[in-house]
Write an enzyme that holds these catalytic residues in place. Structure first.
Site, PDB file in Angstrom:
ATOM      1  CG  LEU A  97      -2.002  -1.073   1.265  1.00 25.66           C
ATOM      2  CD1 LEU A  97      -2.529  -0.857   2.784  1.00 25.66           C
ATOM      3  CD2 LEU A  97      -3.236  -0.571   0.472  1.00 25.66           C
ATOM      4  CG  ASP A  98      -0.186   4.691  -2.332  1.00 26.95           C
ATOM      5  OD1 ASP A  98      -1.024   5.082  -1.263  1.00 26.95           O
ATOM      6  OD2 ASP A  98      -0.674   4.902  -3.460  1.00 26.95           O
ATOM      7  CB  SER A  99       2.771   7.010   2.093  1.00 26.60           C
ATOM      8  OG  SER A  99       2.623   7.981   0.997  1.00 26.60           O
TER       9      SER A  99
END
Length: 305
Positions: A97-99
């Site tokens: 998952l990206d930030s």
């Protein structure tokens, strides 16, 4: 506790990644907490060895010295001498998952890292809730991006949105069959569609298996997306494209993963639960389901090649 505690850590578990946190930071935090828990265990009793020590002769008034066999602890194995028993752990990260995104993040410890490969090979679907905001467009499809356009959205209705989502789902289902190398008119394709196990044989572009509106209160709307081979940025772009199809614009304000394969939000450990005992319990609880689901999904794939 050291070796037995480590044995109970071999497997898969899920955590809930908050928004604004990088997946690498989550992994490092989990590893730090696990090492802290493993090294806090009561150390085994120190080993002893026999040494001949020089001392006075018992019962003698004269100052005579003699060698006496004495059992003494071996300091070379003492924790203060050798340092912590565990200094690193093998921890793998599943679909990342990206930030900016939040939700279910699958992690693996030790031999469980091999199970992550099986999860990839099974091409399991993931589910997201994606929140959009009508009336504006930005350069990165996110609410915090540079504003490039503002539009009206009074003409947008729930029925209009539902029609657009149905068209998107239909086009992706055709692509799903194409990447699965199945004959669209065959009985095999029909049976797999009924079972919900049509999946691409190899890597493919993002494929949407299902999409529906969960909430519609202009300017906001919330859709649930079941997909595979996606990135969170592609889901944000999807919101932008939905806005264009609705003859307006839209930006994405939230991407939240609610399911990754057979791990759901109910399985995901919160930040306060990222400790040794909670993770051990989560791995042990998930192990039978992980084995059964992977066996079933991989068997289905092999049986339809």
């Amino acid at each position: 506790m050291g070796s037995s505690g480590l044995a109970r850590l071999q497997g898969l578990f899920a955590v809930y990644k908050p928004p604004g946190l990088k997946w690498l930071h989550v992994r490092e935090t989990v590893e730090l907490q696990l090492l802290k828990g493993l090294n806090a265990a009561k150390p085994p009793a120190p080993e002893h060895r026999v040494r001949f020590l020089l001392g006075p002769v018992e019962g003698s008034e004269e100052k005579k010295l003699t060698l006496t066999a004495t059992s003494v602890p071996t300091l070379s194995t003492h924790r203060l001498v050798r340092g912590p028993a565990f200094t690193s752990l093998k921890i793998g990260v599943g679909h990342r998952l990206d930030s900016q995104a939040s939700g279910v993040l699958v992690l693996a410890v030790g031999h469980g890292c091999r199970l992550l490969t099986n999860m990839y090979d099974a091409h399991l679907t993931k589910a997201y809730t994606v929140r959009g905001h009508l009336g504006k467009a930005t350069d990165n499809f996110c609410e915090d991006g540079r504003l490039i356009e503002k539009t009206t959205y009074d003409h947008v209705t729930r029925e209009h949105l539902d029609r657009i989502l149905a068209v998107i789902q239909g086009s992706h289902q055709k692509a799903l069959v194409m990447y699965s190398n199945l004959d669209l008119k065959s009985q095999e394709a029909y049976e797999m569609a009924v079972q919900g196990v049509i999946r691409p044989m190899n890597k493919s572009p993002m494929l949407i298996c299902g999409i529906r509106c969960l909430h519609f209160a202009p300017p906001e709307f919330l859709v649930e997306v079941q997909c595979m081979h996606e990135t969170q940025q592609q889901l944000r772009k999807l919101v932008h494209e939905i806005g264009l199809e609705l003859k307006t614009t839209a930006v994405c304000v939230q991407v939240r993963r609610t399911r990754d394969g057979f791990f759901t939000l109910d399985d995901a450990l919160l930040r306060t639960q990222w400790d040794l005992h909670s993770i051990q319990d989560a791995i042990q609880a998930a192990a039978p389901r992980v084995a059964a689901e992977l066996k079933k999904n991989l068997r289905l794939r092999l049986g339809h090649r």
